[in-house]
Design an enzyme around this catalytic site. Structure first.
Site, PDB file in Angstrom:
ATOM      1  N   LYS A 285       0.840  -1.197   0.000  1.00 25.23           N
ATOM      2  CA  LYS A 285       0.000   0.000   0.000  1.00 25.23           C
ATOM      3  C   LYS A 285       0.867   1.235   0.000  1.00 25.23           C
ATOM      4  O   LYS A 285       1.349   1.676   1.026  1.00 25.23           O
ATOM      5  CB  LYS A 285      -0.945  -0.031   1.198  1.00 25.23           C
ATOM      6  CG  LYS A 285      -1.965  -1.153   1.071  1.00 25.23           C
ATOM      7  CD  LYS A 285      -2.965  -1.161   2.173  1.00 25.23           C
ATOM      8  CE  LYS A 285      -4.020  -2.209   1.969  1.00 25.23           C
ATOM      9  NZ  LYS A 285      -3.507  -3.600   2.033  1.00 25.23           N
TER      10      LYS A 285
HETATM   11  P1  BMP Z   1      -8.534 -11.959   5.189  1.00 26.10           P
HETATM   12  O1  BMP Z   1      -9.555 -12.455   4.157  1.00 26.10           O
HETATM   13  O2  BMP Z   1      -7.686 -13.034   5.743  1.00 26.10           O
HETATM   14  O3  BMP Z   1      -9.161 -11.101   6.265  1.00 26.10           O
HETATM   15  O4  BMP Z   1      -7.512 -11.026   4.383  1.00 26.10           O
HETATM   16  C1  BMP Z   1      -7.890  -9.843   3.762  1.00 26.10           C
HETATM   17  C2  BMP Z   1      -6.762  -9.265   2.951  1.00 26.10           C
HETATM   18  O5  BMP Z   1      -7.204  -8.060   2.318  1.00 26.10           O
HETATM   19  C3  BMP Z   1      -5.532  -8.893   3.740  1.00 26.10           C
HETATM   20  O6  BMP Z   1      -4.394  -9.208   2.946  1.00 26.10           O
HETATM   21  C4  BMP Z   1      -5.612  -7.395   3.914  1.00 26.10           C
HETATM   22  O7  BMP Z   1      -4.326  -6.798   3.899  1.00 26.10           O
HETATM   23  C5  BMP Z   1      -6.393  -6.955   2.696  1.00 26.10           C
HETATM   24  N1  BMP Z   1      -7.278  -5.776   2.939  1.00 26.10           N
HETATM   25  C6  BMP Z   1      -8.304  -5.804   3.846  1.00 26.10           C
HETATM   26  O8  BMP Z   1      -8.558  -6.812   4.487  1.00 26.10           O
HETATM   27  N2  BMP Z   1      -9.068  -4.679   4.039  1.00 26.10           N
HETATM   28  C7  BMP Z   1      -8.851  -3.525   3.365  1.00 26.10           C
HETATM   29  O9  BMP Z   1      -9.577  -2.567   3.546  1.00 26.10           O
HETATM   30  C8  BMP Z   1      -7.808  -3.515   2.416  1.00 26.10           C
HETATM   31  C9  BMP Z   1      -7.033  -4.640   2.215  1.00 26.10           C
HETATM   32  O10 BMP Z   1      -6.074  -4.624   1.331  1.00 26.10           O
END
Ligand code: BMP
Length: 454
Positions: A285
């Protein structure tokens, strides 16, 4: 004070001017209205409040509001005159979902009449209404002092709102012409200008090549599943990829969390991408000044620009971050983080709107937006404001809605896609399953079905 007297007073204090004015949009307007100073003239303030009170006294509403800043003092006076409760919305919006943005006492479901000074296109009125509706206040009617719009009534009606106005642009022009204060040519100029505004805005047809590439790959693979492969060793990374790579349209990496990263990682990843036919999105990011992100993207250990076509852009640094990242490099585009999924995040609606404005100006560098929402409706409204043909990539998705212990918030696959997510981004929902392969297949099938049904 009569309406006519009121208009003449406005002209006298310079609140309505006829001439040649460059608007924020770059258009040259033959008139310029700015009612902000009106409140400093007690007779005018009293006069407009009387006129408004008279106009609305028989309408059906429980509370009154004015849109800050200009209309709030006016609405205050009107509310007092009609013996109605006043409420108002914070101008400095709190972040999403924290609530309590409305100041004043009201009952859930209260009908609120909204006063504003002007209407130009109606879009900010709709935003206001949506803001109130989120807080449990029902908005149906808007009353503006001057309607200078070309088709504001129709635009609001499309969304189910009524527009009432004290005075129209035509009335002002006619009155001032009768009094010899503006010429017949000026009147014609005004008419031509408003007619040109009434023409429907041409929809942007441009599609970013990397948006198109993703859309094509989705169709080819019949998948809109993006895997967020957040693991910390190369072994885990490639073992999981062996199992799920065929199911996904795009792989999202956080390359900097891999403990044993070395020079073999990228060639191996590229070989997988080719063989299993997925795109690569490094979720670094970027959020610094243009010159710094330029290096962060191209240099250092990871040399992200060499292998990731898509990266994430935080717009907090201002839109020139896009230039810093992408100018002079073909084949890359960003996903702008317009709304976050984490609880208590500081992005608010103004920030989101600024993200859209930046993307509109730099479509060659923006493939889509990352965003989240708390319901199908909420996501729909968010996506309706996208400036062009950008895709919506949505993290915070699981089979069941919920949250984790560190602020992540989840909605379901179907909610995300029905609302407008083009791709769902899933990490732990798949990675932590007993059988990640079967789970990835299930996410893929459900998300693709919802996408095709949309
Ligand atoms: P998970 O499904 O395990 O919660 O992972 C979500 C992924 O999306 C993570 O890699 C996180 O960095 C990214 N992410 C997020 O969850 N919310 C946001 O608003 C932006 C993201 O990039």
């Amino acid at each position: 004070m009569t309406k006519e007297q009121f208009v003449l007073e406005l002209e006298k204090i310079g609140a309505i001017k006829f001439g040649s004015f460059t608007l924020k949009s770059g258009l040259i307007s033959p008139f310029y209205f700015d009612l902000r100073d009106m409140i400093s003239y007690p007779e005018i303030l009293e006069g407009v409040s009387d006129l408004l009170a008279e106009k609305i006294k028989n309408m059906d509403f429980n509370v009154i509001t004015g849109i800050p800043y200009t209309a709030l003092p006016i609405a205050t006076l009107v509310a007092a005159k009609l013996d109605k409760p006043l409420i108002y919305m914070r101008k400095e919006e709190k972040a999403y979902g924290t609530g309590n943005n409305v100041i004043g006492k009201f009952e859930k479901g209260a009908k609120c009449l909204v006063i504003d000074d002007l209407i130009t296109t109606g879009s900010s009125k709709i935003e206001t209404a949506e803001g109130y509706e989120k807080e449990g206040v029902v908005v149906k009617d808007f009353v503006v002092v001057i309607d200078r719009s070309a088709n504001g009534t129709e635009e609001l009606a499309k969304q189910g709102y009524n527009l009432h106005s004290l005075i129209s642009l035509d009335e002002i022009v006619n009155l001032l012409q009768n009094k010899g204060l503006i010429s017949a040519e000026k009147v014609k100029e005004v008419e031509e200008f408003t007619a040109s505004l009434a023409k429907p805005e041409k929809k942007e047809k441009y599609v970013n090549p990397l948006t198109q590439k993703l859309l094509d790959k989705m169709q080819e693979k019949k998948s809109n599943l993006v895997l967020s492969l957040d693991v910390t060793t190369q072994k885990e990374f490639f073992d999981l990829l062996d199992k799920v790579g065929e199911e996904i349209v795009m792989l999202k990496t956080h390359v900097d969390i891999i403990d044993d990263y070395d020079e073999n990682f990228v060639p191996k990843l590229l070989e997988y991408a080719k063989r299993q036919n997925f795109l690569i999105f490094e979720d670094r990011k970027f959020a610094d000044i243009g010159n710094t992100v330029r290096h962060q993207f191209r240099n250092g250990i990871y040399k992200i620009a060499d292998w990731a076509e898509y990266v994430t852009v935080h717009m907090v640094a201002g839109e020139l971050i896009l230039k810093g990242l992408f100018e002079g490099s073909e084949g890359h585009a960003g996903f702008v983080l317009a709304r976050m999924s984490s609880k208590g995040n500081l992005l608010n609606e103004t920030y989101t709107r600024k993200c859209f404005e930046a993307a509109k100006k730099n479509p060659q560098w923006v493939a889509g937006f990352i965003g989240h929402g708390n319901s199908v409706e909420d996501i729909r409204r968010f996506k309706a404001k996208f400036p062009g043909s950008e895709v919506l990539m949505m993290p915070g998705v699981k089979k069941e809605a919920g949250s984790d212990a560190m602020g992540q918030q989840y909605i379901t696959i179907e909610q995300a896609v029905e609302g407008g997510a083009d791709c769902i981004i899933v990490g732990r929902g798949i990675l932590q399953a007993d059988d990640p392969q079967a789970e990835a297949r299930l996410y893929r099938e459900r998300a693709w079905k919802a996408y095709e049904n949309r």
